[in-house]
Design a protein around this motif. Sequence first.
Motif, PDB file in Angstrom:
ATOM      1  N   LEU A 192      46.970  28.805 -93.626  1.00  0.00           N
ATOM      2  CA  LEU A 192      46.157  29.115 -92.439  1.00  0.00           C
ATOM      3  C   LEU A 192      44.754  28.511 -92.569  1.00  0.00           C
ATOM      4  O   LEU A 192      44.215  27.954 -91.618  1.00  0.00           O
ATOM      5  N   LYS A 193      44.207  28.604 -93.758  1.00  0.00           N
ATOM      6  CA  LYS A 193      42.878  28.031 -94.003  1.00  0.00           C
ATOM      7  C   LYS A 193      42.909  26.520 -93.738  1.00  0.00           C
ATOM      8  O   LYS A 193      42.002  25.973 -93.110  1.00  0.00           O
ATOM      9  N   ALA A 194      43.963  25.869 -94.222  1.00  0.00           N
ATOM     10  CA  ALA A 194      44.066  24.418 -94.040  1.00  0.00           C
ATOM     11  C   ALA A 194      44.216  24.070 -92.560  1.00  0.00           C
ATOM     12  O   ALA A 194      43.649  23.084 -92.077  1.00  0.00           O
ATOM     13  N   GLN A 195      44.952  24.897 -91.828  1.00  0.00           N
ATOM     14  CA  GLN A 195      45.118  24.648 -90.389  1.00  0.00           C
ATOM     15  C   GLN A 195      43.791  24.785 -89.649  1.00  0.00           C
ATOM     16  O   GLN A 195      43.540  24.105 -88.665  1.00  0.00           O
ATOM     17  N   LYS A 196      42.958  25.686 -90.134  1.00  0.00           N
ATOM     18  CA  LYS A 196      41.650  25.863 -89.511  1.00  0.00           C
ATOM     19  C   LYS A 196      40.749  24.676 -89.823  1.00  0.00           C
ATOM     20  O   LYS A 196      40.034  24.172 -88.963  1.00  0.00           O
ATOM     21  N   MET A 197      40.814  24.242 -91.087  1.00  0.00           N
ATOM     22  CA  MET A 197      40.029  23.061 -91.465  1.00  0.00           C
ATOM     23  C   MET A 197      40.535  21.848 -90.687  1.00  0.00           C
ATOM     24  O   MET A 197      39.757  20.949 -90.341  1.00  0.00           O
ATOM     25  N   ARG A 198      41.830  21.842 -90.402  1.00  0.00           N
ATOM     26  CA  ARG A 198      42.390  20.752 -89.599  1.00  0.00           C
ATOM     27  C   ARG A 198      41.701  20.718 -88.227  1.00  0.00           C
ATOM     28  O   ARG A 198      41.373  19.648 -87.715  1.00  0.00           O
ATOM     29  N   SER A 199      41.475  21.877 -87.654  1.00  0.00           N
ATOM     30  CA  SER A 199      40.780  21.953 -86.364  1.00  0.00           C
ATOM     31  C   SER A 199      39.387  21.356 -86.483  1.00  0.00           C
ATOM     32  O   SER A 199      38.936  20.607 -85.607  1.00  0.00           O
ATOM     33  N   ILE A 200      38.695  21.676 -87.576  1.00  0.00           N
ATOM     34  CA  ILE A 200      37.331  21.168 -87.762  1.00  0.00           C
ATOM     35  C   ILE A 200      37.337  19.641 -87.841  1.00  0.00           C
ATOM     36  O   ILE A 200      36.509  18.964 -87.240  1.00  0.00           O
ATOM     37  N   ILE A 201      38.326  19.106 -88.558  1.00  0.00           N
ATOM     38  CA  ILE A 201      38.410  17.643 -88.699  1.00  0.00           C
ATOM     39  C   ILE A 201      38.718  16.991 -87.347  1.00  0.00           C
ATOM     40  O   ILE A 201      38.136  15.962 -86.998  1.00  0.00           O
ATOM     41  N   CYS A 202      39.610  17.598 -86.578  1.00  0.00           N
ATOM     42  CA  CYS A 202      39.933  17.069 -85.241  1.00  0.00           C
ATOM     43  C   CYS A 202      38.687  17.033 -84.363  1.00  0.00           C
ATOM     44  O   CYS A 202      38.380  16.039 -83.722  1.00  0.00           O
ATOM     45  N   ARG A 203      37.950  18.160 -84.356  1.00  0.00           N
ATOM     46  CA  ARG A 203      36.737  18.249 -83.539  1.00  0.00           C
ATOM     47  C   ARG A 203      35.721  17.195 -83.982  1.00  0.00           C
ATOM     48  O   ARG A 203      35.037  16.585 -83.161  1.00  0.00           O
ATOM     49  N   ASP A 204      35.637  16.993 -85.295  1.00  0.00           N
ATOM     50  CA  ASP A 204      34.685  16.043 -85.851  1.00  0.00           C
ATOM     51  C   ASP A 204      34.942  14.635 -85.294  1.00  0.00           C
ATOM     52  O   ASP A 204      34.015  13.937 -84.911  1.00  0.00           O
ATOM     53  N   PHE A 205      36.204  14.245 -85.252  1.00  0.00           N
ATOM     54  CA  PHE A 205      36.537  12.931 -84.688  1.00  0.00           C
ATOM     55  C   PHE A 205      36.247  12.888 -83.191  1.00  0.00           C
ATOM     56  O   PHE A 205      35.707  11.916 -82.669  1.00  0.00           O
ATOM     57  N   GLU A 206      36.605  13.966 -82.495  1.00  0.00           N
ATOM     58  CA  GLU A 206      36.354  14.008 -81.042  1.00  0.00           C
ATOM     59  C   GLU A 206      34.874  13.775 -80.759  1.00  0.00           C
ATOM     60  O   GLU A 206      34.512  13.035 -79.848  1.00  0.00           O
ATOM     61  N   LYS A 207      34.053  14.422 -81.588  1.00  0.00           N
ATOM     62  CA  LYS A 207      32.601  14.283 -81.424  1.00  0.00           C
ATOM     63  C   LYS A 207      32.197  12.830 -81.683  1.00  0.00           C
ATOM     64  O   LYS A 207      31.454  12.232 -80.907  1.00  0.00           O
ATOM     65  N   ALA A 208      32.720  12.266 -82.761  1.00  0.00           N
ATOM     66  CA  ALA A 208      32.352  10.903 -83.129  1.00  0.00           C
ATOM     67  C   ALA A 208      32.730   9.917 -82.025  1.00  0.00           C
ATOM     68  O   ALA A 208      31.974   8.992 -81.710  1.00  0.00           O
TER      69      ALA A 208
END
Lengths: 106, 473, 455
Positions: B363-379
Amino acid sequence: MEKKSKVKSQKSKLTEGEVVHVANLAHLALAPKEIKKIRDQLSEVLDYVKILQQVDTVKIVPTSQVTGLKDVFREDSVQPSLSVKDSLSESKNSEGEKFKVKSIFQ
Amino acid sequence: MKLNELTIKEAHEGLRQKKFSSLELVRACLGQIKRLDPKINAFITVCEREAAKEAERADKILGQKPTDISARPLLGIPVAVKDNFCTKGLKTTASSNVLADFIPPYDATVVTKIKDAGAVILGKTNMDAWAHGSSTETSDFFTTHNPWNFNRLPGGSSGGSAASIAADETIASLGSETAGSIRQPSSWCGTVGFKPTYGRVSRYGLIAMASSLDCPGPIAKTVSDAAILLRIIAGKDPSDATTSSYAVPNYLEKINKGTKGIRVGVAKEYLAVAENEIKEAVLAAVKTLEKMGAKVKDISLVDPKYAIAVYTILQRSEVSSNLARYDGIRFGFGREKFGQEAKRRIMLGTYYLSAGYYEAYYLKAQKMRSIICRDFEKAFKDVDVILGPSAPTTALPLGASKDHPMFGEMMDILFEPSAIAGLPGLSLTCGFSAEGLPIGMQILGPQFSEELLFQVGYAFEQATDWHKRKPKL
Amino acid sequence: MMRQIGQISQIRRANYQPIIGLEIHIELKTKSKMFCGCPADHFGKPPNTQTCPVCLGLPGALPVPNRKAVEWTIMAGLALGCQIPGESKFDRKNYFYPDLPKGYQISQYDQPLAISGKLGNIGICRVHLEEDTGKLVHVEKATLIDFNRSGVPLMEIVTEPDLTSSDEAKEFLQNLQRIIKYLGISEADMEKGQMRCEPTVNLEIKKGNLTVYTPLAEIKNINSFRFVKRAIDFEVQRQFEEFERTGIEKQAGNKVTRGWNEQKGITILQREKEEAADYRYFPEPDIPPMRFERKNIEDLRKKLPELPEKRARRFIREYGVSEYNAAILIENKGKADFFEEAVSYARELEKPPGTKAIGDWIVNKRVDLAKTSPENLLKAILAKAGAATLDDSELIAAITSVLGINQKAVIDYNNGKEPALMFLVGQVLRRTKGKGDPGQIRLLLEKELHDDKKR
């Protein structure tokens, strides 16, 4: 609130008992030598992934799929099955058009 | 020029103009395989007779109906297929002893698609067993050697596919990537590798590694060849619920539009990971693009070390479940035949998912996955594409991966973030090391930006000569 | 843990109450399987003739969910008064068994299709969808596997532990079976394994001011309603005796699985799995999640047929049958349909038997519906009992009285609300105990209402 985790905060040294338990769950028969080696290697990886604990994810929704797709279905129609011959062709053990395993009661 | 050295584009033209036959083309490739593969070991299975037969059939069609040729862009062209794609009636092993004699009763969707496009399947290529690795050293059969230096690794897991292209043993090849398995060997072998958006290409019939990440893709000699192949294999598949119905464009249409005005982001976190030689080559490539009108911008992304942790958890977990079907009852051999790496991954994934640990790891990794996705979206609000190094090193010596439980992760560090976010990425050669080994760079874009990535890659390829270098074989 | 003898004798005199929850699996009769295009109807088919890469779990094969199975499960949820959450998904339940080809079952974990319903006074915890496993055949020294059943859509219904007796469990199951058959989503034949029930049983024991509970036991391998009752009865007795003997109470981790042995009429402790159940559920990455708009759910609700309980009430209202006979007439959809067919056939006759008489006849004479037709049934009734003996004056009296006390319906009818007429027909039938022909009553009513309007 995040659930309290069972992750050990210091060194993630797995016990041999834990390794054996996991091997049973995974249906892997490991030799004693393998157990020791895998125990060390798993511990090494567990140590690494601890860096995630540095990240605050309390308010984050988990992502299990990245496509954004939803409601993907097939309609209820029958498609051709494999022939019995093809179904069984790769099995090393069959009897009377059925797959065969050692008795599960033994 | 020898026939086996041709690109898809050149081969297609030559066949159309009857400069040579498909049989001659196939024989040229088979000849190269016979001459070189004992040293390179790119192939597990070579379909000598079937390929010749298919070539003859293609020649018949080429002789009769010229109209059929444009509709079948691979007609008569040899393609090497990674050995984790099911091929009906043709042994498919995923380089594992568990499937050492497995002959699937069905074709993977991408295999059907290239067959429908007229391709001649030349053989099945070596890989890390179950695609677990970045070296081909975990193959249960043998290690593939890098055509640029036989003492080096080709990378992996699609090492056989990349090596077969680099050694001109085939015209085109299919690989698959979970996080780096197309781009990393492409980088080490000096080939063009394209990892599409997750869901762009059907996984049906691709032996599953990590289902939420797996993606088939082309490994080719040029950017336009990769574009041709991707167009053929991409698209919605009723047999894979995770494929997108987003229209597949003709990637060649806009491929020569250049890079004028395109905003190129360069992430310092990515450069920091690469060896100096690689960093310099990538920065030189940035300069080249800038000269051609691209607007370069320094950007910052989440440290890729977190992506490694996320990947290690999600991938191992899914692996432990995906490899549960190998029980030796319906096909293949039993679980005792799993190699060390597979066992290690199954064990770790089982542990992550087991009672009491799910929240802390999966679950923690899935949440971090969300953070990484958002990070790219922002970029991608500020830049159109991100350019960076592919593999952090050039090809490492044979044996480098042995007993290193995270070798793959370290080699794939710069692929994992984009793979986790399901983004497309193009890897192509941007220089050579002092030792004469290829250096790869990658161009990343948002979901379904394939067309743009081909456009930028093609512009760079046209402006440089790196892709014209061949290993001395 | 052994207890003092004094305590045990106290328990002997104590009250105990069985606590029963049911887990019911029902195979849906879709045309194709849950995640592939193989036929779902597997009963009696030659082994392994209905399999494909997906349901055999071949390398590389992927599941695509059957829309109909999802809709039917939601409809079953609605029929059981459940809420349908807006979001649902499939999960993987990981475990090894030779009948489970992928090494995991695609099921639903924390987001089932339907939750929180009620059937009678029994709470429904959840209704979810999963795939069936292959079939094992045990022969000497070997186990043979047929995967025709692998991947057949399987609906799981879990009740709250609200049942307190084996009779109540049996009645609940029969009620549920009837609803499922009315919905037309499964034959729900227990003998054919289309409906399977696993009761979880324990006892609440009062001793003095203390209430204690015996360990939970889940009972498997039951294949008929009769055996559900017998297995629960046996288990209740067994648990009581075991508690008297050992005093062991329910605690985390001491739930057991027991198999019903039909020949011996007992439950037997099944070999404990090597590892405590740890299914390592995680979201199925091969299937995108499901999102349901309210409108879609309401559309499915509209598709629900008239359910047995409602139909019984209508039989009483419209046809004047007794409550007791109505319950028997709706026992199965075929019988209820037969009755209504006979009624509508009777309406075409000049001198029909009364609707109540038709119902009574079917119930009292235990008519074998397979051996007769509605037409022949009516002939038989007319031959033996004759047409409804109701003279016109009696009928007119009934109509006048009904119109007098149902002014609202009269106004409704006059305002163009057609259904009000059916209501009035029903009321007349009720008053005449089902005698009289509904068609004739309708005509008379219409005439009467028209005259009324003119006045």
